[in-house]
Every structure is written in C-alpha cells, then in structure tokens.
Design an enzyme around this catalytic site. Structure first.
Site, PDB file in Angstrom:
ATOM      1  N   GLU A 164       5.266   5.254   1.230  1.00 46.45           N
ATOM      2  CA  GLU A 164       6.577   4.866   1.785  1.00 46.45           C
ATOM      3  C   GLU A 164       6.815   3.447   1.305  1.00 46.45           C
ATOM      4  O   GLU A 164       6.189   2.509   1.814  1.00 46.45           O
ATOM      5  CB  GLU A 164       6.539   4.910   3.321  1.00 46.45           C
ATOM      6  N   CYS A 216      12.621  -1.745   5.519  1.00 44.88           N
ATOM      7  CA  CYS A 216      12.635  -0.991   4.260  1.00 44.88           C
ATOM      8  C   CYS A 216      14.001  -0.350   4.060  1.00 44.88           C
ATOM      9  O   CYS A 216      14.498  -0.265   2.953  1.00 44.88           O
ATOM     10  CB  CYS A 216      11.538   0.056   4.262  1.00 44.88           C
TER      11      CYS A 216
HETATM   12  P1  NAD Z   1       2.292  -4.839   0.918  1.00 39.33           P
HETATM   13  O1  NAD Z   1       2.402  -3.799  -0.121  1.00 39.33           O
HETATM   14  O2  NAD Z   1       2.010  -6.230   0.498  1.00 39.33           O
HETATM   15  O3  NAD Z   1       1.126  -4.446   1.966  1.00 39.33           O
HETATM   16  C1  NAD Z   1       1.108  -3.230   2.663  1.00 39.33           C
HETATM   17  C2  NAD Z   1      -0.329  -2.921   3.109  1.00 39.33           C
HETATM   18  O4  NAD Z   1      -1.122  -2.643   1.947  1.00 39.33           O
HETATM   19  C3  NAD Z   1      -1.019  -4.083   3.817  1.00 39.33           C
HETATM   20  O5  NAD Z   1      -1.825  -3.576   4.850  1.00 39.33           O
HETATM   21  C4  NAD Z   1      -1.882  -4.698   2.717  1.00 39.33           C
HETATM   22  O6  NAD Z   1      -3.022  -5.385   3.198  1.00 39.33           O
HETATM   23  C5  NAD Z   1      -2.288  -3.471   1.928  1.00 39.33           C
HETATM   24  N1  NAD Z   1      -2.615  -3.729   0.525  1.00 39.33           N
HETATM   25  C6  NAD Z   1      -2.129  -4.693  -0.286  1.00 39.33           C
HETATM   26  N2  NAD Z   1      -2.657  -4.574  -1.525  1.00 39.33           N
HETATM   27  C7  NAD Z   1      -3.492  -3.519  -1.499  1.00 39.33           C
HETATM   28  C8  NAD Z   1      -4.326  -2.878  -2.472  1.00 39.33           C
HETATM   29  N3  NAD Z   1      -4.409  -3.327  -3.716  1.00 39.33           N
HETATM   30  N4  NAD Z   1      -5.032  -1.793  -2.097  1.00 39.33           N
HETATM   31  C9  NAD Z   1      -4.954  -1.327  -0.836  1.00 39.33           C
HETATM   32  N5  NAD Z   1      -4.200  -1.903   0.131  1.00 39.33           N
HETATM   33  C10 NAD Z   1      -3.471  -2.973  -0.204  1.00 39.33           C
HETATM   34  O7  NAD Z   1       3.637  -4.768   1.764  1.00 39.33           O
HETATM   35  P2  NAD Z   1       4.128  -5.721   2.947  1.00 39.33           P
HETATM   36  O8  NAD Z   1       4.534  -7.046   2.398  1.00 39.33           O
HETATM   37  O9  NAD Z   1       3.136  -5.702   4.066  1.00 39.33           O
HETATM   38  O10 NAD Z   1       5.430  -4.935   3.446  1.00 39.33           O
HETATM   39  C11 NAD Z   1       6.691  -5.112   2.869  1.00 39.33           C
HETATM   40  C12 NAD Z   1       7.039  -3.969   1.934  1.00 39.33           C
HETATM   41  O11 NAD Z   1       6.864  -2.734   2.595  1.00 39.33           O
HETATM   42  C13 NAD Z   1       8.496  -3.978   1.502  1.00 39.33           C
HETATM   43  O12 NAD Z   1       8.590  -3.678   0.134  1.00 39.33           O
HETATM   44  C14 NAD Z   1       9.130  -2.861   2.320  1.00 39.33           C
HETATM   45  O13 NAD Z   1      10.275  -2.296   1.760  1.00 39.33           O
HETATM   46  C15 NAD Z   1       8.002  -1.912   2.416  1.00 39.33           C
HETATM   47  N6  NAD Z   1       8.168  -1.035   3.566  1.00 39.33           N
HETATM   48  C16 NAD Z   1       8.463   0.282   3.358  1.00 39.33           C
HETATM   49  C17 NAD Z   1       8.683   1.125   4.445  1.00 39.33           C
HETATM   50  C18 NAD Z   1       9.047   2.581   4.265  1.00 39.33           C
HETATM   51  O14 NAD Z   1       8.977   3.324   5.225  1.00 39.33           O
HETATM   52  N7  NAD Z   1       9.446   3.018   3.081  1.00 39.33           N
HETATM   53  C19 NAD Z   1       8.592   0.612   5.738  1.00 39.33           C
HETATM   54  C20 NAD Z   1       8.289  -0.727   5.908  1.00 39.33           C
HETATM   55  C21 NAD Z   1       8.081  -1.541   4.817  1.00 39.33           C
END
Ligand code: NAD
Length: 503
Positions: free
Chosen positions: A241, A275
C-alpha cells in the site's frame, strides 16, 4: 550498516520517540536486531497453530473483545496517537473508529469468506471439489507513522481473522500507538506470541522480510520496490500500500459548498499527510471563479491549532522531512509563477512543525507540486476546460491510489469514475473508501499491489487449498488420462452443453 550486519553486540542502539509539538522524548525503544527478529518469528510460528485451531468463530470472539477494549479506551489511545504525531484529535479519533468499524465488518464477513467453498466439477456425480483456506503462518507488517494505529493494524487484524500470527514493525517515528493496542490485544485474549511488536527502523523491517511467510507494507513507493525485490527472492507473497498523488475534480454541476469544504478536508486532513489526500485539484472553467471564492471562504473557517479539541481542523506536521518537502514544492511552484490564495506560511507560534493549509492557483501540470507526492498541507488548483480534460489530467500520473469527483449528477460521476485510473474513486466524499470496509482499497500503478479490506483483503492472507475427490463411478484402473471412456464422456459432455450450457 544493513540488516545482515546488525549483530546482537551492536543491539543497545535506541530509538527515541518524540512529541513533534513539544519535542519531549516520549520513549526510547530498542532497535531490534536480526537475531531478535528471527527469535520472535520462531515464537510466532510455534504459537500460530493454536490460534488457527480456535477456528474463525473463536477468533472473531477475541477480536471483538479487542475492539470493545479499544473503543472504551479511545480517549487514551487518541492521546497516544496525538502525542507521537502532533495531529488534531479528530484525526486520531477517526483511527480508532475506522479500525472498530473494520473489525465489526470482518466479524460478520470472515466466517462466510473463509469457510470451505464447494466448486464446480468436470465430472458430475462421480466427483466433488472444494477449496479450503489455510493461513500462511507468520505474516509481517511494515507500517508508517501518519496513521500509526489505523495503518499500523488494519492489515494485521485481517491476517489475525484469517488465522495467522503477526509480527508488527511500526514506524520508527510513531510506534507507541501500536504498542498500546497490542497490550489491549493481550487483555482481549490474543496469545502473547500471536501478535508481537518489533521496534526498530528499516533495518529491523528488512530483517523481518527474511523470516516471515507473508509481508505487507504500507509506506512509500521507494520502500515498496525494496520490499518487493526481497519478497521475490524469498518467493513469499506480499502486498504493498504505497504513495499517491490523488486528484479531485470539480465539475460544473457540483454543489460548490460541498466541493469547496470537502476539498479542504481532502487536502488538509492530518496536515495533508495522508496516502489518499487530495494533492491535485482540477476545476472546470465554467465554475472556476465562484468555486475559488467559496474555497477561500471555507479556508478562512479552518482552525489550525495544537489544542486538544474537535474544533481543531488541522494540527502539526509530524516530521521535519515532510515540512521541508512541502516548502520545497511550494517554493518551486511560486518561482515558476503559481500564486498563493490561502495560507503559505509556517506557524512557529503554534509549534516547530506547523504550516498553514496552503492553496495555490496558476499552477502548471509540470510543476513538482503537481507531479510528486507532497505529503503536506498544499492544495494546488488547475483550471481545466471540461470534464474530459479533467479526467485526462487526473490520469496523467505514475500514481493511482484514489480520486474524487464532485457533481450533483451521481450517475454522470459514476460513469466518469469508470475512466479514472486509480484503485478507488469517490463521488462527493474524498477518502471515504477507507471508512467503507466492504470495499477493497489499494493502488494501481506506482501506488501499490494488492488490496486491503473487503473479501479481497482477507483472502490475501490465506493459501487456497483445492481438494478434489473421485468416487470411482467412472474411474477404473488406467494407464492414461485419456482412455476411451474419458474421451467419450468429454465428447458427450461437450455436446450436452449445446442444450444445457451450465453443465
Ligand atoms: P516508509 O516507506 O519510509 O516506511 C514505512 C515502513 O517501512 C516503516 O516501518 C519503515 O521502518 C519500514 N522500512 C523502511 N525501509 C525499509 C526497508 N528497506 N525494508 C523493510 N522495511 C523498511 O514510509 P513512511 O514515511 O513511514 O510513510 C509515508 C509513506 O507511506 C507515504 O508515501 C504515504 O503515501 C505512504 N502511505 C501509504 C498508505 C496506503 O494505504 N497506500 C497509507 C499510509 C501511508
């Protein structure tokens, strides 16, 4: 240092969790190492069969108890959410409500969706066929900070309904809401090792992908690509997502008050850190001027504050990173000729990360603010000739998460919605697909793979197991699949279908 290099010896690294408004350190949590992650997965794997054996009705009882506890404690949980994100209380409250509603939905739906399904056979009377659904085992959840409770749990709860044990790796920025909720899960009777929280950052997350049977990410598109690559190497299923750049369209027959006020909700709920927030607005020429006037009128009524009250429409941003990106998009747009018609300034008097809800006109489609995910309180507006041009522009994006069309003519709105390239489209009510748990939610294009909610959101956490039985009415000893009897039977069946097409 990557996940593989993290060792038990380097473990004492701590993760500070801070209140973005006061700067207070709320907690310091360990960054869990790959060894600790592996040990947690082993405990989960050992505990999962008992959870599965409860059966779906047994699990429904426990999860219902959890949602009762969560609802009773909603004020305390909202406060935890607020403390780690800086958001307005209304946004925090909605996180509890969305989860509660989703648990209610699956409590009714899961027993039906997960029960064995009879399937059509090719050889009637001699055979019967069914599909049963088995949980994957241990499912891992990588989740973001923007809705730390809702996005932290919405997918994991579906996996629990389906009989999996879950490992939750909440965002390093806001992990406390998930920790508090998992405490309530324990009180509700979910065994300790069936739902475990792993604190840490991306390294802990990467280590988790290496030990689970299913991986779910809610996060950025950049992280999504990394997760998909590792999941492919391990050949485990995954769902992503991801980010969005959601458009909204105001047609000439829109209710302008509804459209103006709800565009502000769509753009500025949780300071635009959603998002599915409205990040691009297309307004048709015929109503452009009156719509802009309405929008300015409604924008003036918005309350931006650090106070705890439902009168607050927008709180703080959560991270310096989002503030910096929003300001960079704004500066780029202004430098290239856009004009601010509402907001446009930081509000240090309210807190270090407050920024006014900002509306921009005279933008062009090629500006960063119209192309890249801003994830902040910016609403750029583009004037378009008509509905066709609006939809064409809306579709001109690498993202495809959600979209909204404002019109009084619902039938026309629905027809246009069919041509929008996104996982969902709402008419007159941005973002409400998340509040409608029977609808699958997820992205097209760079916005993701897989769906949460609806039957689809449950079935992704189970392995279909097909069982076919032959009572040997027509099957005797044979050394070939296509003996004379089989060939004759199939030819007859094919002829029969000319008159009885359902055979
Ligand atoms: P992010 O991708 O930085 O982190 C998300 C999660 O992934 C965190 O728990 C992080 O620690 C983990 N993570 C980061 N790098 C990783 C890796 N290499 N391997 C495994 N895990 C890893 O995102 P964020 O800054 O926390 O959230 C914002 C983003 O999320 C925005 O782009 C937003 O649009 C998106 N988002 C999408 C939805 C949806 O339902 N489509 C909902 C909320 C947020």
């Amino acid at each position: 240092m990557n996940a593989a290099e993290m060792t038990a010896e380097s473990a004492p690294e701590l993760l500070p969790v801070r209140n973005p408004i006061t700067g207070e350190t709320l907690a310091e949590l360990p960054i869990m190492t790959p060894d600790e992650v592996r040990a947690a997965a082993e405990r989960a794997r050992a505990a999962q069969p008992e959870w599965e054996a409860l059966g779906v009705k047994g699990r429904v009882k426990v999860l219902r108890r959890f949602s009762e506890l969560m609802w009773t404690g909603r004020d305390r949980i909202s406060e935890i959410i607020r403390s780690e994100t800086g958001k307005a209380v209304g946004s925090a409250w909605s996180e509890v409500a969305v989860l509660d509603n989703m648990i209610h939905y699956y409590s009714l739906k899961a027993p039906k969706v997960l029960r064995p399904q009879k399937r059509k056979v090719t050889v009637p009377f001699a055979q019967r066929a069914k599909v049963i659904y088995k949980p994957y085992g241990v499912a891992g959840f990588l989740t973001p900070w923007n809705y730390p409770l809702q996005n932290g749990l919405v997918d994991a709860i579906a996996a629990l309904f389906a009989g999996n044990a879950v490992l939750l790796k909440p965002s390093e920025i806001a992990p406390l809401s998930v920790i508090a909720a998992v405490d309530l899960m324990r009180q509700a009777g979910i065994p300790q090792n069936v739902a475990q929280v792993l604190t840490g950052d991306g390294r802990t997350g990467a280590a988790m992908i290496d030990v689970v049977d299913y991986i779910s990410l809610t996060g950025s598109t950049a992280t999504g690509r990394k997760v998909a690559l590792r999941a492919a190497e391990r050949m485990i299923p995954y769902s992503l997502e991801l980010g969005g750049k959601d458009p909204a369209v105001v047609l000439e027959d829109a209710d302008l008050d509804v459209a103006a006020s709800w565009c502000l909700v769509g753009a500025f709920e949780n300071a635009g850190q959603v998002c599915v927030s409205t990040e691009r607005l297309y307004v048709v020429d015929e109503v452009y001027e009156p719509f802009i006037a309405k929008l300015q009128e409604w924008a003036q009524k918005m309350t931006v504050s650090a106070e705890n009250g439902f009168h607050v429409h927008m709180g703080s941003l959560t991270n310096t990173r989002e503030l910096a990106r929003a300001e960079a998009h704004l500066a780029d747009a202004l430098q290239r000729g856009a004009k601010v018609i509402a907001g446009g300034e930081r509000r240090p008097d309210l807190g270090p990360l407050f920024f006014e809800p900002t509306v921009l006109v005279d933008v062009t489609p090629d500006m960063a603010i119209m192309q890249e995910e801003t994830f902040g309180p910016m609403l750029p507006i583009l004037r378009v000739k008509d509905a066709d041009e609006a939809i064409r522009q809306a579709n001109d994006s690498p993202y495809g998460l959600s979209a909204c069309i404002f019109t009084k003519n619902i039938r026309r709105g629905e027809k246009l919605a069919e041509g929008v390239e996104s996982g969902d489209v709402t008419i007159n009510h941005p973002m409400f697909v998340f509040g409608t748990p029977d609808l699958p939610m997820g992205g097209w294009k760079d916005s993701g793979i897989g769906r949460r909610n609806g039957p689809e959101g449950l079935l992704r956490f189970v392995k279909p197991h097909a069982i076919l039985s032959d009572n040997m009415l027509l099957t005797g000893p044979s050394l070939t699949q296509t003996d004379e009897k089989t060939r004759g039977f199939y030819t007859l069946e094919r002829r029969l279908r000319k008159v009885l097409p359902w055979v």
